[in-house]
Design a protein around this motif. Structure first.
Motif, PDB file in Angstrom:
ATOM      1  N   MET A 183       0.858  -1.197   0.000  1.00  0.00           N
ATOM      2  CA  MET A 183       0.000   0.000   0.000  1.00  0.00           C
ATOM      3  C   MET A 183       0.891   1.243   0.000  1.00  0.00           C
ATOM      4  O   MET A 183       1.764   1.394   0.850  1.00  0.00           O
ATOM      5  CB  MET A 183      -0.908   0.002   1.225  1.00  0.00           C
ATOM      6  N   SER A 184       0.654   2.135  -0.947  1.00  0.00           N
ATOM      7  CA  SER A 184       1.502   3.315  -1.092  1.00  0.00           C
ATOM      8  C   SER A 184       1.190   4.346  -0.020  1.00  0.00           C
ATOM      9  O   SER A 184       0.138   4.320   0.619  1.00  0.00           O
ATOM     10  CB  SER A 184       1.295   3.938  -2.468  1.00  0.00           C
ATOM     11  N   ALA A 185       2.152   5.293   0.131  1.00  0.00           N
ATOM     12  CA  ALA A 185       1.984   6.356   1.111  1.00  0.00           C
ATOM     13  C   ALA A 185       0.782   7.228   0.761  1.00  0.00           C
ATOM     14  O   ALA A 185       0.060   7.717   1.642  1.00  0.00           O
ATOM     15  CB  ALA A 185       3.254   7.193   1.191  1.00  0.00           C
ATOM     16  N   THR A 186       0.548   7.415  -0.530  1.00  0.00           N
ATOM     17  CA  THR A 186      -0.588   8.234  -0.970  1.00  0.00           C
ATOM     18  C   THR A 186      -1.911   7.583  -0.585  1.00  0.00           C
ATOM     19  O   THR A 186      -2.841   8.250  -0.119  1.00  0.00           O
ATOM     20  CB  THR A 186      -0.541   8.429  -2.498  1.00  0.00           C
ATOM     21  N   THR A 187      -1.990   6.263  -0.757  1.00  0.00           N
ATOM     22  CA  THR A 187      -3.207   5.533  -0.401  1.00  0.00           C
ATOM     23  C   THR A 187      -3.465   5.597   1.098  1.00  0.00           C
ATOM     24  O   THR A 187      -4.604   5.795   1.553  1.00  0.00           O
ATOM     25  CB  THR A 187      -3.099   4.062  -0.837  1.00  0.00           C
ATOM     26  N   ILE A 188      -2.393   5.425   1.865  1.00  0.00           N
ATOM     27  CA  ILE A 188      -2.519   5.493   3.327  1.00  0.00           C
ATOM     28  C   ILE A 188      -3.007   6.867   3.765  1.00  0.00           C
ATOM     29  O   ILE A 188      -3.877   6.997   4.627  1.00  0.00           O
ATOM     30  CB  ILE A 188      -1.169   5.157   3.994  1.00  0.00           C
ATOM     31  N   GLN A 189      -2.440   7.906   3.131  1.00  0.00           N
ATOM     32  CA  GLN A 189      -2.842   9.270   3.482  1.00  0.00           C
ATOM     33  C   GLN A 189      -4.303   9.519   3.115  1.00  0.00           C
ATOM     34  O   GLN A 189      -5.047  10.167   3.878  1.00  0.00           O
ATOM     35  CB  GLN A 189      -1.937  10.270   2.759  1.00  0.00           C
ATOM     36  N   SER A 190      -4.735   8.981   1.972  1.00  0.00           N
ATOM     37  CA  SER A 190      -6.125   9.143   1.545  1.00  0.00           C
ATOM     38  C   SER A 190      -7.080   8.454   2.524  1.00  0.00           C
ATOM     39  O   SER A 190      -8.140   8.995   2.862  1.00  0.00           O
ATOM     40  CB  SER A 190      -6.313   8.567   0.138  1.00  0.00           C
ATOM     41  N   LEU A 191      -6.683   7.260   2.969  1.00  0.00           N
ATOM     42  CA  LEU A 191      -7.504   6.533   3.939  1.00  0.00           C
ATOM     43  C   LEU A 191      -7.583   7.288   5.261  1.00  0.00           C
ATOM     44  O   LEU A 191      -8.640   7.347   5.898  1.00  0.00           O
ATOM     45  CB  LEU A 191      -6.926   5.140   4.171  1.00  0.00           C
ATOM     46  N   VAL A 239      -7.343  10.533   5.681  1.00  0.00           N
ATOM     47  CA  VAL A 239      -8.227  11.690   5.478  1.00  0.00           C
ATOM     48  C   VAL A 239      -9.694  11.263   5.508  1.00  0.00           C
ATOM     49  O   VAL A 239     -10.550  11.924   6.113  1.00  0.00           O
ATOM     50  CB  VAL A 239      -7.899  12.399   4.149  1.00  0.00           C
ATOM     51  N   LEU A 240      -9.999  10.126   4.870  1.00  0.00           N
ATOM     52  CA  LEU A 240     -11.371   9.613   4.833  1.00  0.00           C
ATOM     53  C   LEU A 240     -11.860   9.259   6.233  1.00  0.00           C
ATOM     54  O   LEU A 240     -12.974   9.634   6.621  1.00  0.00           O
ATOM     55  CB  LEU A 240     -11.437   8.381   3.930  1.00  0.00           C
ATOM     56  N   VAL A 241     -11.029   8.546   6.988  1.00  0.00           N
ATOM     57  CA  VAL A 241     -11.411   8.134   8.347  1.00  0.00           C
ATOM     58  C   VAL A 241     -11.623   9.360   9.228  1.00  0.00           C
ATOM     59  O   VAL A 241     -12.599   9.439   9.989  1.00  0.00           O
ATOM     60  CB  VAL A 241     -10.340   7.209   8.948  1.00  0.00           C
ATOM     61  N   GLU A 242     -10.721  10.330   9.115  1.00  0.00           N
ATOM     62  CA  GLU A 242     -10.847  11.535   9.936  1.00  0.00           C
ATOM     63  C   GLU A 242     -12.101  12.316   9.578  1.00  0.00           C
ATOM     64  O   GLU A 242     -12.745  12.905  10.447  1.00  0.00           O
ATOM     65  CB  GLU A 242      -9.605  12.413   9.789  1.00  0.00           C
ATOM     66  N   SER A 243     -12.466  12.320   8.303  1.00  0.00           N
ATOM     67  CA  SER A 243     -13.675  13.037   7.890  1.00  0.00           C
ATOM     68  C   SER A 243     -14.923  12.387   8.489  1.00  0.00           C
ATOM     69  O   SER A 243     -15.905  13.065   8.799  1.00  0.00           O
ATOM     70  CB  SER A 243     -13.783  13.069   6.356  1.00  0.00           C
ATOM     71  N   ILE A 244     -14.856  11.066   8.666  1.00  0.00           N
ATOM     72  CA  ILE A 244     -15.996  10.348   9.251  1.00  0.00           C
ATOM     73  C   ILE A 244     -16.070  10.594  10.752  1.00  0.00           C
ATOM     74  O   ILE A 244     -17.134  10.927  11.292  1.00  0.00           O
ATOM     75  CB  ILE A 244     -15.889   8.836   8.965  1.00  0.00           C
ATOM     76  N   ILE A 245     -14.933  10.447  11.440  1.00  0.00           N
ATOM     77  CA  ILE A 245     -14.975  10.563  12.903  1.00  0.00           C
ATOM     78  C   ILE A 245     -15.195  12.002  13.366  1.00  0.00           C
ATOM     79  O   ILE A 245     -15.597  12.241  14.512  1.00  0.00           O
ATOM     80  CB  ILE A 245     -13.684   9.997  13.545  1.00  0.00           C
ATOM     81  N   LEU A 246     -14.948  12.978  12.471  1.00  0.00           N
ATOM     82  CA  LEU A 246     -15.175  14.383  12.825  1.00  0.00           C
ATOM     83  C   LEU A 246     -16.524  14.892  12.348  1.00  0.00           C
ATOM     84  O   LEU A 246     -16.888  16.046  12.626  1.00  0.00           O
ATOM     85  CB  LEU A 246     -14.055  15.259  12.252  1.00  0.00           C
TER      86      LEU A 246
END
Length: 225
Positions: free
Chosen positions: A1-9, A11-18
């Motif tokens: 899994m690339s660093a870009t994919t990890i960063q995207s995930l 961001v997605l998780v943080e958008s949900i929990i916030l």
């Protein structure tokens, strides 16, 4: 899994929990997490000291006991937090006044969580020693809080909650409570030791009973036996 994919995930998780619309349901998840972490932090050092000092058995057996006690405490608090916060949320959403917390929601949720998590017996009909310790700890704190509330001006019992009487009772209550508690536990240890909680009994045996015997300087100072 690339660093870009990890960063995207991330961001997605943080958008949900916030997201405010998920906040209340996520408090249940966070409550379970905090219960597990707190239970492990509290139980591990206690179990480590008590089991290593006062339990017999091999090192491996003691390690297993420490792990089991820590796991039980952590899981119990996590399960209770999940049941409690879930019940409070359901009562808030579907109670008598939907969208508003009721005055007894916390009591009902605590009653349910206490019964499901701490009120059950094992298949052999025994009560977990860890559950006993947690409930006794809670009971002692509740008793102290209710005692303070009973003499609190404007809230307590008639007569004893009057300012003058309240001040006098508050001043003298603790020494009476402390001395009576120690008098009771020492009497029980002397005449009915089997009825005391095992870890308490073990520590008292070590301090008060094993201190009666020695056969030389070695087990008088450096070793207990």
């Amino acid at each position: 899994m690339s660093a870009t994919t990890i960063q995207s995930l991330k961001v997605l998780v943080e958008s949900i929990i916030l997201d405010p619309k998920y906040h209340e349901i996520l408090t249940v998840v966070k409550g379970a997490r905090n219960g597990a972490v707190y239970g492990a932090k509290v139980r591990f050092p206690h179990a480590l000291v008590m089991i290593m000092l006062f339990r017999s058995g091999t090192f491996r057996e003691k390690v297993r006991l420490i792990f089991n006690a820590t796991k039980t405490h952590a899981l119990n608090l996590a399960k209770f937090a999940t049941i409690y916060k879930s019940t409070c949320l359901l009562l808030k959403l579907y109670g008598a006044t939907p969208g508003k917390e009721g005055p007894y929601d916390s009591f009902i949720a605590g009653l349910l969580g206490g019964y499901v998590v701490f009120g059950q017996r094992s298949k052999r009909g025994k009560i977990s020693s860890v559950s006993q310790q947690i409930v006794i700890y809670i009971f002692a704190r509740v008793a102290l809080a209710l005692a303070r509330l009973a003499v609190k001006p404007g809230y307590g019992l008639p007569g004893v909650s009057e300012p003058k009487q309240s001040a006098a009772i508050s001043h003298y209550a603790w020494p009476v409570f402390a001395s009576m508690s120690w008098a009771a536990v020492m009497h029980l240890f002397r005449w009915h030791a089997a009825e005391l909680q095992p870890s308490l009994r073990s520590s008292m045996v070590y301090i008060y009973q094993n201190s009666d015997d020695w056969d030389g300087l070695r087990n008088f100072i450096w070793h207990n036996k």
